[in-house]
Design a protein around this motif. Sequence first.
Motif, mmCIF file in Angstrom:
data_model
loop_
_atom_site.group_PDB
_atom_site.id
_atom_site.type_symbol
_atom_site.label_atom_id
_atom_site.label_comp_id
_atom_site.label_asym_id
_atom_site.label_seq_id
_atom_site.Cartn_x
_atom_site.Cartn_y
_atom_site.Cartn_z
ATOM 1 N N LEU A 50 0.329 -4.978 5.907
ATOM 2 C CA LEU A 50 -0.367 -4.407 4.957
ATOM 3 C C LEU A 50 0.273 -5.862 3.939
ATOM 4 O O LEU A 50 -0.698 -5.635 2.569
ATOM 5 C CB LEU A 50 0.714 -3.224 4.151
ATOM 6 N N GLY A 51 1.445 -6.558 3.995
ATOM 7 C CA GLY A 51 1.470 -7.749 2.691
ATOM 8 C C GLY A 51 0.623 -8.400 3.415
ATOM 9 O O GLY A 51 -0.291 -9.171 1.729
ATOM 10 N N ALA A 52 0.186 -9.201 3.928
ATOM 11 C CA ALA A 52 -1.604 -10.020 4.396
ATOM 12 C C ALA A 52 -2.206 -9.347 3.524
ATOM 13 O O ALA A 52 -3.696 -9.979 3.121
ATOM 14 C CB ALA A 52 -1.443 -10.438 5.927
ATOM 15 N N ILE A 53 -2.848 -8.141 3.560
ATOM 16 C CA ILE A 53 -4.083 -7.447 3.669
ATOM 17 C C ILE A 53 -4.492 -7.897 1.803
ATOM 18 O O ILE A 53 -5.091 -8.096 1.152
ATOM 19 C CB ILE A 53 -4.152 -6.016 4.056
ATOM 20 N N LEU A 54 -2.987 -7.232 1.133
ATOM 21 C CA LEU A 54 -2.638 -6.805 -0.160
ATOM 22 C C LEU A 54 -3.153 -8.503 -0.967
ATOM 23 O O LEU A 54 -3.786 -8.837 -2.072
ATOM 24 C CB LEU A 54 -1.261 -6.587 -0.692
ATOM 25 N N VAL A 55 -2.809 -9.907 -0.142
ATOM 26 C CA VAL A 55 -2.868 -11.277 -0.265
ATOM 27 C C VAL A 55 -3.641 -11.229 -0.618
ATOM 28 O O VAL A 55 -4.326 -12.308 -1.825
ATOM 29 C CB VAL A 55 -1.244 -11.501 -0.063
ATOM 30 N N THR A 57 -7.034 -9.646 -0.532
ATOM 31 C CA THR A 57 -7.906 -9.312 -0.939
ATOM 32 C C THR A 57 -7.334 -9.356 -2.411
ATOM 33 O O THR A 57 -8.243 -9.203 -3.639
ATOM 34 C CB THR A 57 -7.527 -8.226 -0.964
ATOM 35 N N GLY A 58 -6.284 -9.897 -2.458
ATOM 36 C CA GLY A 58 -5.587 -9.971 -4.351
ATOM 37 C C GLY A 58 -5.790 -8.522 -5.116
ATOM 38 O O GLY A 58 -6.000 -8.522 -6.423
ATOM 39 N N GLN A 59 -5.634 -8.096 -3.801
ATOM 40 C CA GLN A 59 -5.010 -6.194 -4.493
ATOM 41 C C GLN A 59 -4.019 -6.509 -4.852
ATOM 42 O O GLN A 59 -3.243 -5.539 -5.798
ATOM 43 C CB GLN A 59 -4.882 -5.189 -4.021
ATOM 44 N N TRP A 60 -2.516 -6.895 -4.862
ATOM 45 C CA TRP A 60 -0.945 -7.233 -5.434
ATOM 46 C C TRP A 60 -1.237 -7.316 -6.944
ATOM 47 O O TRP A 60 -1.763 -7.129 -7.603
ATOM 48 C CB TRP A 60 -0.579 -8.203 -4.787
ATOM 49 N N GLN A 61 -0.346 -6.115 -6.635
ATOM 50 C CA GLN A 61 -0.020 -5.825 -8.689
ATOM 51 C C GLN A 61 1.649 -6.098 -9.252
ATOM 52 O O GLN A 61 2.537 -5.698 -7.817
ATOM 53 C CB GLN A 61 -0.684 -3.778 -9.040
#
Length: 145
Positions: A50-55, A57-61
Amino acid sequence: MTSPAASWQLWALLSAAFAALTAIFAKVGIENVNSDVATFIRTCVILCALGAILVATGQWQPLNAISGRSYVFLVLSGLATGGSWICYFRALKLGDAARVAPIDKLSVVLVAVFAAAFLGERLSAANWLGVALICAGAILVAYRG
């Protein structure tokens, strides 16, 4: 026209498919492993993926942009998820996947009851009939007769 990726039904079906694979993979994977260790390994994989997906896709907030109320309920949800996973893996260690999974899916019934009781959601008579049938189906699938 909306994209299929925007459909909650698609994501719910994918969730069900992944949950089914989870049961099968976990049953094989915990054969010679303590169920809590297996849960820990699974959790680490989920965290990294999930960390890799967030990074990617630029979805980290920013974490400070999340309200205190949201944090409280997300922490409670995380604790409930952890409890569910620990219990699920122990049940899989002790029982047949084809019997454990339907009992686990009684969560669908409990969500309907809790949503009505605590969130004020309203279900129609047909919805409640569906909930009752899910309950009966889960019990029948899990029954060893």
